[in-house]
Design an enzyme around this catalytic site. Structure first.
Site, PDB file in Angstrom:
ATOM      1  N   THR A 197       0.896  -1.092  -0.007  1.00 36.01           N
ATOM      2  CA  THR A 197       0.035   0.032   0.082  1.00 36.01           C
ATOM      3  C   THR A 197       0.772   1.335  -0.184  1.00 36.01           C
ATOM      4  O   THR A 197       0.555   2.397  -0.564  1.00 36.01           O
ATOM      5  CB  THR A 197      -0.938  -0.036   1.499  1.00 36.01           C
ATOM      6  OG1 THR A 197      -1.147  -1.364   1.660  1.00 36.01           O
ATOM      7  CG2 THR A 197      -2.091   0.812   1.061  1.00 36.01           C
TER       8      THR A 197
ATOM      9  N   ARG B 217       7.783  -9.115  -4.121  1.00 38.52           N
ATOM     10  CA  ARG B 217       7.894 -10.710  -4.248  1.00 38.52           C
ATOM     11  C   ARG B 217       7.013 -11.041  -5.441  1.00 38.52           C
ATOM     12  O   ARG B 217       7.538 -11.779  -6.274  1.00 38.52           O
ATOM     13  CB  ARG B 217       7.191 -11.303  -2.836  1.00 38.52           C
ATOM     14  CG  ARG B 217       8.055 -11.620  -1.769  1.00 38.52           C
ATOM     15  CD  ARG B 217       7.101 -12.554  -0.888  1.00 38.52           C
ATOM     16  NE  ARG B 217       6.241 -11.743  -0.309  1.00 38.52           N
ATOM     17  CZ  ARG B 217       6.025 -11.438   0.935  1.00 38.52           C
ATOM     18  NH1 ARG B 217       6.807 -11.694   1.872  1.00 38.52           N
ATOM     19  NH2 ARG B 217       4.899 -10.924   1.288  1.00 38.52           N
TER      20      ARG B 217
ATOM     21  N   GLU C 192      10.794   9.561   8.670  1.00 38.13           N
ATOM     22  CA  GLU C 192       9.764  10.097   9.021  1.00 38.13           C
ATOM     23  C   GLU C 192       8.507   9.329   8.943  1.00 38.13           C
ATOM     24  O   GLU C 192       7.423   9.516   9.625  1.00 38.13           O
ATOM     25  CB  GLU C 192       9.410  11.499   7.915  1.00 38.13           C
ATOM     26  CG  GLU C 192       8.180  12.210   8.617  1.00 38.13           C
ATOM     27  CD  GLU C 192       8.514  13.149   9.679  1.00 38.13           C
ATOM     28  OE1 GLU C 192       8.203  12.768  10.654  1.00 38.13           O
ATOM     29  OE2 GLU C 192       9.481  14.084   9.691  1.00 38.13           O
TER      30      GLU C 192
ATOM     31  N   GLY D 230      -6.680  -1.356   6.245  1.00 40.38           N
ATOM     32  CA  GLY D 230      -5.139  -1.472   5.863  1.00 40.38           C
ATOM     33  C   GLY D 230      -4.496  -0.784   6.848  1.00 40.38           C
ATOM     34  O   GLY D 230      -3.156  -0.356   6.785  1.00 40.38           O
TER      35      GLY D 230
ATOM     36  N   GLU E 130      -0.762  -3.993  11.404  1.00 37.46           N
ATOM     37  CA  GLU E 130       0.508  -4.613  10.718  1.00 37.46           C
ATOM     38  C   GLU E 130       0.129  -5.727   9.992  1.00 37.46           C
ATOM     39  O   GLU E 130      -0.984  -6.255  10.432  1.00 37.46           O
ATOM     40  CB  GLU E 130       1.246  -4.668  12.080  1.00 37.46           C
ATOM     41  CG  GLU E 130       1.693  -3.293  12.608  1.00 37.46           C
ATOM     42  CD  GLU E 130       2.645  -2.408  11.539  1.00 37.46           C
ATOM     43  OE1 GLU E 130       3.546  -2.887  10.854  1.00 37.46           O
ATOM     44  OE2 GLU E 130       2.144  -1.125  11.289  1.00 37.46           O
TER      45      GLU E 130
ATOM     46  N   ASP F 172       4.019  -1.704  18.644  1.00 36.33           N
ATOM     47  CA  ASP F 172       4.164  -1.097  17.428  1.00 36.33           C
ATOM     48  C   ASP F 172       4.240   0.472  18.348  1.00 36.33           C
ATOM     49  O   ASP F 172       5.275   1.193  17.629  1.00 36.33           O
ATOM     50  CB  ASP F 172       2.827  -0.883  16.503  1.00 36.33           C
ATOM     51  CG  ASP F 172       3.138   0.119  15.458  1.00 36.33           C
ATOM     52  OD1 ASP F 172       3.941  -0.088  14.477  1.00 36.33           O
ATOM     53  OD2 ASP F 172       2.119   1.079  15.405  1.00 36.33           O
TER      54      ASP F 172
ATOM     55  N   LYS G 181       7.806   3.001  18.102  1.00 32.03           N
ATOM     56  CA  LYS G 181       7.927   4.387  17.478  1.00 32.03           C
ATOM     57  C   LYS G 181       8.311   5.302  18.863  1.00 32.03           C
ATOM     58  O   LYS G 181       9.030   6.367  18.569  1.00 32.03           O
ATOM     59  CB  LYS G 181       6.216   4.709  17.087  1.00 32.03           C
ATOM     60  CG  LYS G 181       5.842   4.058  15.830  1.00 32.03           C
ATOM     61  CD  LYS G 181       4.284   4.278  15.889  1.00 32.03           C
ATOM     62  CE  LYS G 181       3.818   3.497  14.559  1.00 32.03           C
ATOM     63  NZ  LYS G 181       2.458   3.405  14.199  1.00 32.03           N
TER      64      LYS G 181
ATOM     65  N   GLY H 277      -2.191   4.109   6.871  1.00 31.85           N
ATOM     66  CA  GLY H 277      -2.772   4.231   5.861  1.00 31.85           C
ATOM     67  C   GLY H 277      -1.734   4.612   4.654  1.00 31.85           C
ATOM     68  O   GLY H 277      -0.723   5.390   4.975  1.00 31.85           O
TER      69      GLY H 277
HETATM   70  N1  HSE Z   1      -0.208  -0.414  12.260  1.00 30.74           N
HETATM   71  C1  HSE Z   1       0.228   0.983  12.279  1.00 30.74           C
HETATM   72  C2  HSE Z   1      -0.696   1.700  13.129  1.00 30.74           C
HETATM   73  C3  HSE Z   1       0.626   1.624  11.187  1.00 30.74           C
HETATM   74  O1  HSE Z   1      -1.872   1.254  13.301  1.00 30.74           O
HETATM   75  O2  HSE Z   1      -0.723   2.895  13.623  1.00 30.74           O
HETATM   76  C4  HSE Z   1       1.461   2.631  11.058  1.00 30.74           C
HETATM   77  O3  HSE Z   1       2.746   2.339  11.567  1.00 30.74           O
END
Ligand code: HSE
Length: 439
Positions: A14, A46, A131, A189, A192, A203, A207, A303
């Site tokens: 994406t 892939r 970023e 989407g 992860e 996640d 970050k 997204g």
């Molecule tokens: N899976 C992550 C989220 C995507 O939901 O924020 C962006 O890192």
């Protein structure tokens, strides 16, 4: 005009396809404003045959991302494969070795290997720009690395995972189940590939390590963070929070303390009137307490388009010729992070207990709280027919949900009190505990 900046993109999901489309759509404006064309000349993914809704004709195709990373025909290697190890890591190492600049959205890779990759890039004079790795489209990396350089940052906190914020918002607003909301987030989407990274808080933790490096000059280290996710949050908690004047958010928080940087990720109750409480859906928000400029940035955190926007911004920086250390500090100066001791955390607590409905239960709970010197701000118990009271009379089999809000205390005291309450057999299910942040 200067010669084109030649881009190789590994990973055409994406985000990758979004980058190809955005660079094509904004081609003339980008060339005008950076002083040179930014052209994707090679890609790697892939499956060659998949329909990607972007035009890759005329671009060289590599089955192996590491080969693309070594290609002397590119200037910048864009890594959009994901994962902390494996092919993504090998490809980025190969690209640095080849002297290419790196643009990546891979927070897991940088959280685990950021310090060593930064040192390797510095030795080669290569850029690592990321970023897109933090808070999707919000330009928070640039803000911390450049715009707030004159500030001493005391605290960085935020909603850093769109999937979790989407789930919590949907559950709260529409009374939907956790599972239904997660399925919807995956469909859109946001989540992860392995959504446990989202809902279990990793996640957000990945970050947060990057924000900590940028704000405090500390090496990214996921092991230094206390991490809890949102799996245990129920509709009953969200309803009780609403009645008490709070929203529940999964927050990543990093605070400068006398003993180091406290780093934690957990569901948090925040007063409804706080700006961060009003951040809903997939939107992310980051609050930065600079000594001169406290600010909050909010925007789409996940997204394809939002993340592609951040990747394109990094590519434009490379085209303009920005140089500098990945985390804004020379790699050798990044300090090691100390491990957070959550037991020392101080604040208010929400505690939900499934209490056996018999004489003395409340007295037992009150006694254990008092023994730990915990003062209660409110006690709430709903009876039949109320949102989290159920519609059957309370009994040993159908216990009464009791919600306690404490005044500021320590996590250690709360944990001891809850353990003593459990040991006395006055509750019938594991207790729920949510930390509260307030003025
Ligand atoms: N899976 C992550 C989220 C995507 O939901 O924020 C962006 O890192």
């Amino acid at each position: 005009m200067a010669p084109p900046l030649r881009i190789g993109i590994a990973g055409l999901g994406t985000v990758g396809a979004g980058v190809v489309r955005m660079l094509s759509r904004r081609k003339d404006e980008i060339a005008l404003r950076t002083g040179r064309p930014v052209e994707v000349v090679a890609v790697s993914a892939r499956d060659r045959t998949r329909n990607r809704d972007c035009d890759v004709s005329g671009m060289r195709w590599f089955d192996d991302a590491v080969e693309l990373a070594r290609d002397p025909g590119i200037d910048v290697f864009v890594e959009l494969i994901g994962g902390s190890d494996g092919i993504a890591c090998r490809a980025v190492e190969a690209a640095i070795e080849a002297g290419h600049d790196i643009v990546t959205a891979n927070k897991a890779l940088l959280a685990h290997h950021g310090a060593s990759l930064a040192a390797a890039a510095e030795a080669k004079g290569a850029l690592i720009s990321f970023e897109a790795a933090v808070a999707g489209g919000i330009p928070v990396v640039k803000t911390l690395r450049e715009a707030l350089l004159g500030n001493r940052v005391e605290r960085v906190s935020g909603i850093l995972n769109g999937t979790c914020n989407y789930i919590l918002t949907k559950m709260q607003e529409e009374g939907l189940s956790f599972e239904d909301c997660l399925a919807e987030a995956q469909h859109l989407g946001y989540a992860e590939a392995d959504p446990t990274f989202d809902i279990d808080g990793f996640d957000t933790a990945h970050k947060l390590t990057l924000l900590v490096a940028l704000a405090f000059g500390v090496q990214p280290d996921p092991d230094a963070i206390h991490v809890e996710g949102i799996r245990s949050i129920t509709l009953a908690d969200l309803t009780a929070a609403d009645e008490l004047g709070y929203r529940v958010k999964l927050l990543g928080v990093a605070v400068r303390t006398e003993t180091g940087i406290e780093q934690r990720v957990h569901p948090t109750m925040v007063p409804k009137h706080w700006p961060i409480a009003q951040v809903s859906g997939v939107t992310n928000a980051v609050a930065i307490d600079g000594d001169a400029v406290p600010l909050i940035l909010a925007g789409p955190g996940a997204g394809g388009d939002a993340t592609a926007s951040a990747v394109v911004a990094d590519l434009c920086d490379a085209a303009i010729g920005r140089r500098g250390a990945p985390f804004g500090y020379p790699a050798a100066s990044l300090r090691q992070a100390g491990r957070a001791t959550i037991q020392r955390h101080e604040g208010g607590y929400y505690i939900r207990l499934a209490v056996v409905d018999r004489p003395g239960s409340a007295a037992t709970i009150a006694r254990h709280m008092a023994e730990q010197n915990i003062s209660l701000e409110s006690i709430m118990q709903h009876r039949r027919g109320r949102p989290h009271g159920g519609d059957r009379p309370e009994s040993a089999e159908n216990p009464a949900p009791v919600v306690l809000i404490t005044y500021a205390t320590t996590e250690d005291a709360v944990r001891h009190a809850i353990a003593a309450i459990e040991a006395d057999g006055v509750i019938t299910a594991p207790p729920q505990m949510i930390r509260i942040e307030k003025d």
